[in-house]
Design an enzyme around this catalytic site. Sequence first.
Site, PDB file in Angstrom:
ATOM      1  N   TYR A  74      18.451  35.204  24.818  1.00  9.87           N
ATOM      2  CA  TYR A  74      18.433  34.954  26.361  1.00  9.87           C
ATOM      3  C   TYR A  74      17.995  33.966  26.903  1.00  9.87           C
ATOM      4  O   TYR A  74      18.340  33.378  27.770  1.00  9.87           O
ATOM      5  CB  TYR A  74      18.618  36.373  26.879  1.00  9.87           C
ATOM      6  CG  TYR A  74      16.959  36.778  27.237  1.00  9.87           C
ATOM      7  CD1 TYR A  74      16.255  36.666  28.298  1.00  9.87           C
ATOM      8  CD2 TYR A  74      16.419  37.462  26.289  1.00  9.87           C
ATOM      9  CE1 TYR A  74      15.036  37.078  28.478  1.00  9.87           C
ATOM     10  CE2 TYR A  74      15.088  37.880  26.291  1.00  9.87           C
ATOM     11  CZ  TYR A  74      14.638  37.882  27.640  1.00  9.87           C
ATOM     12  OH  TYR A  74      13.242  38.104  27.771  1.00  9.87           O
ATOM     13  N   ASP A  97      21.034  41.689  25.973  1.00 10.95           N
ATOM     14  CA  ASP A  97      20.132  40.287  26.078  1.00 10.95           C
ATOM     15  C   ASP A  97      21.069  39.040  25.364  1.00 10.95           C
ATOM     16  O   ASP A  97      21.053  38.279  25.678  1.00 10.95           O
ATOM     17  CB  ASP A  97      18.944  40.450  25.218  1.00 10.95           C
ATOM     18  CG  ASP A  97      17.779  41.000  26.151  1.00 10.95           C
ATOM     19  OD1 ASP A  97      18.075  41.453  27.509  1.00 10.95           O
ATOM     20  OD2 ASP A  97      16.719  41.624  25.875  1.00 10.95           O
ATOM     21  N   HIS A 126      20.686  49.599  27.634  1.00  8.16           N
ATOM     22  CA  HIS A 126      20.231  48.366  27.496  1.00  8.16           C
ATOM     23  C   HIS A 126      20.317  47.787  25.899  1.00  8.16           C
ATOM     24  O   HIS A 126      20.675  46.516  25.914  1.00  8.16           O
ATOM     25  CB  HIS A 126      18.493  48.234  28.119  1.00  8.16           C
ATOM     26  CG  HIS A 126      18.406  46.865  28.209  1.00  8.16           C
ATOM     27  ND1 HIS A 126      18.915  45.837  29.100  1.00  8.16           N
ATOM     28  CD2 HIS A 126      17.114  46.052  27.535  1.00  8.16           C
ATOM     29  CE1 HIS A 126      18.346  44.690  28.859  1.00  8.16           C
ATOM     30  NE2 HIS A 126      17.353  45.005  27.891  1.00  8.16           N
ATOM     31  N   LYS A 127      19.951  48.465  25.036  1.00  5.54           N
ATOM     32  CA  LYS A 127      20.291  48.188  23.723  1.00  5.54           C
ATOM     33  C   LYS A 127      20.470  49.539  22.989  1.00  5.54           C
ATOM     34  O   LYS A 127      20.113  50.603  23.626  1.00  5.54           O
ATOM     35  CB  LYS A 127      18.773  47.695  22.985  1.00  5.54           C
ATOM     36  CG  LYS A 127      18.413  46.140  23.601  1.00  5.54           C
ATOM     37  CD  LYS A 127      17.316  45.765  22.949  1.00  5.54           C
ATOM     38  CE  LYS A 127      16.685  44.485  23.614  1.00  5.54           C
ATOM     39  NZ  LYS A 127      15.297  44.258  23.061  1.00  5.54           N
ATOM     40  N   ASP A 138      17.052  44.100  34.020  1.00  5.57           N
ATOM     41  CA  ASP A 138      17.319  42.959  33.347  1.00  5.57           C
ATOM     42  C   ASP A 138      18.560  43.104  32.569  1.00  5.57           C
ATOM     43  O   ASP A 138      19.299  41.839  32.702  1.00  5.57           O
ATOM     44  CB  ASP A 138      16.215  43.240  31.892  1.00  5.57           C
ATOM     45  CG  ASP A 138      14.937  43.593  32.194  1.00  5.57           C
ATOM     46  OD1 ASP A 138      14.718  44.644  32.939  1.00  5.57           O
ATOM     47  OD2 ASP A 138      13.937  42.939  31.653  1.00  5.57           O
ATOM     48  N   ARG A 183      10.001  40.585  38.106  1.00  5.71           N
ATOM     49  CA  ARG A 183      10.967  40.107  37.353  1.00  5.71           C
ATOM     50  C   ARG A 183      12.315  40.725  37.041  1.00  5.71           C
ATOM     51  O   ARG A 183      13.434  40.242  37.391  1.00  5.71           O
ATOM     52  CB  ARG A 183      10.480  39.420  36.038  1.00  5.71           C
ATOM     53  CG  ARG A 183      11.601  38.437  35.398  1.00  5.71           C
ATOM     54  CD  ARG A 183      11.117  37.459  34.548  1.00  5.71           C
ATOM     55  NE  ARG A 183      10.649  37.786  32.939  1.00  5.71           N
ATOM     56  CZ  ARG A 183       9.505  37.437  32.475  1.00  5.71           C
ATOM     57  NH1 ARG A 183       8.712  36.727  33.292  1.00  5.71           N
ATOM     58  NH2 ARG A 183       9.377  37.973  31.302  1.00  5.71           N
ATOM     59  N   GLY A 197      14.141  40.363  40.075  1.00  5.23           N
ATOM     60  CA  GLY A 197      14.545  38.929  40.233  1.00  5.23           C
ATOM     61  C   GLY A 197      15.919  38.928  39.327  1.00  5.23           C
ATOM     62  O   GLY A 197      16.878  38.360  39.489  1.00  5.23           O
ATOM     63  N   TRP A 198      16.023  39.572  38.238  1.00  2.00           N
ATOM     64  CA  TRP A 198      17.123  39.579  37.236  1.00  2.00           C
ATOM     65  C   TRP A 198      18.476  40.025  37.913  1.00  2.00           C
ATOM     66  O   TRP A 198      19.281  39.600  38.005  1.00  2.00           O
ATOM     67  CB  TRP A 198      16.754  40.262  35.926  1.00  2.00           C
ATOM     68  CG  TRP A 198      16.004  39.832  35.116  1.00  2.00           C
ATOM     69  CD1 TRP A 198      15.055  40.392  34.223  1.00  2.00           C
ATOM     70  CD2 TRP A 198      16.100  38.593  34.321  1.00  2.00           C
ATOM     71  NE1 TRP A 198      14.503  39.663  33.408  1.00  2.00           N
ATOM     72  CE2 TRP A 198      14.920  38.591  33.140  1.00  2.00           C
ATOM     73  CE3 TRP A 198      17.127  37.343  34.334  1.00  2.00           C
ATOM     74  CZ2 TRP A 198      14.908  37.261  32.362  1.00  2.00           C
ATOM     75  CZ3 TRP A 198      16.652  36.350  33.547  1.00  2.00           C
ATOM     76  CH2 TRP A 198      15.545  36.306  32.613  1.00  2.00           C
ATOM     77  N   SER A 257       8.959  51.133  26.823  1.00  2.00           N
ATOM     78  CA  SER A 257       9.025  51.769  25.459  1.00  2.00           C
ATOM     79  C   SER A 257       7.889  52.668  25.373  1.00  2.00           C
ATOM     80  O   SER A 257       6.940  53.119  26.152  1.00  2.00           O
ATOM     81  CB  SER A 257       9.250  50.967  24.401  1.00  2.00           C
ATOM     82  OG  SER A 257       8.113  50.047  24.428  1.00  2.00           O
TER      83      SER A 257
END
Length: 373
Positions: A40, A90, A134-135, A145, A215, A218-219, A338
């Site tokens: 990414y 990502d 997310h994953k 994110d 951040r 921000g994403w 995590s």
Amino acid sequence: MAGVSAPAPAPAKWSERMLNSVLKRSPWMADPAQKDTWGYTQGLIIYALEQVWRQTKDPQYLAYIQRYGDKMIDAQGQIKTYKPEDFNLDNLNSGKVLFNLYAQTKDEKYRKALDQLREQLRKQPRTSEGGYWHKLKYTQQMWLDGAYMASPFLAQYAATFNEPAAFDEVANQLILLEKHLRNPQTGLLYHGWDESRQQKWANPQTGASPNVWGRAMGWYAMALVDVLDYFPAKHPKRQELLQILDRLAAAVVKYQDPKSGLWYQVVDQPTRPGNYLEASASSMFVYALAKGSNRGYLPKTYRAAAEKGYAGITGQLVEVKPDGEVNLLQVCEVAGLSADRDGSFEYYIKEPIRVNDPKGTGPFILASLELNK
């Protein structure tokens, strides 16, 4: 003196000055033989490069983009180093650069690669409300994110290949993130949400992580303004996305540092020892506020906050070396959630701080373009 040409002046605009500095520091972009990954951060830099190319039409910039595409996409449209079975959001961000490559070259390998990334989202594991994990390894979790990684890609895919139903999906993802992560008292959004409430960082009542990482917000802010570029004017959820952006912008400006115009790593705790003014979040917020006011997604009054933030970045977080190379200071390298990343204030401020991390330089270039700097 006759026969001696004067050295070419450096480009005046910060967007090109930073981009040219990034290219100078990034041998993988110039050399097809250098190993690289489908990541990414690569996508973020090459997307910024594409936007500068759109303004300047400099053919060398397009050549850099094509070099990356040819290096990473084989003749059958397979993406090197990409593992669809990871179901990692990502991995979608770099896909955005393939739309332009497909439009420029008409090479079907790019269409096949785009379709492969689109297919990941069809199979992406989801929360009970349909929110993307997310994953795969982050079960039942939505992170801010991921909004940037997946939503602008899917919106552009929907617009480019006429898949109107995908806009419903894009809206749903962004709406769910605000629903589960917004703090109604501050208007700010927490970093991640665990539907199962099993993670040690998850609030047992709400499932949200405990702090506001700059951040991450921000994403999400960049995702909103980028998605709106593709969203149909008459889509029933467009107005809701505009309202989310408006709420977000109001909160972001409320927590802008009045002295510097910048934003803190942990946005709402400016006076706590160890907190610092962080370049990637500041660049992302400036970009979102500037683009939102430029495109009419936000009231024009937000332009002033963007200008103030940008002056803070160039005045305090940008360093120009004697040879003209431009550095961006105070970029948080990475942060996640995590077992060993608990989302505490202490966790966010102890992550490494880097110079010129692409997660800062990419958004700085994009912010510069929006402000024509």
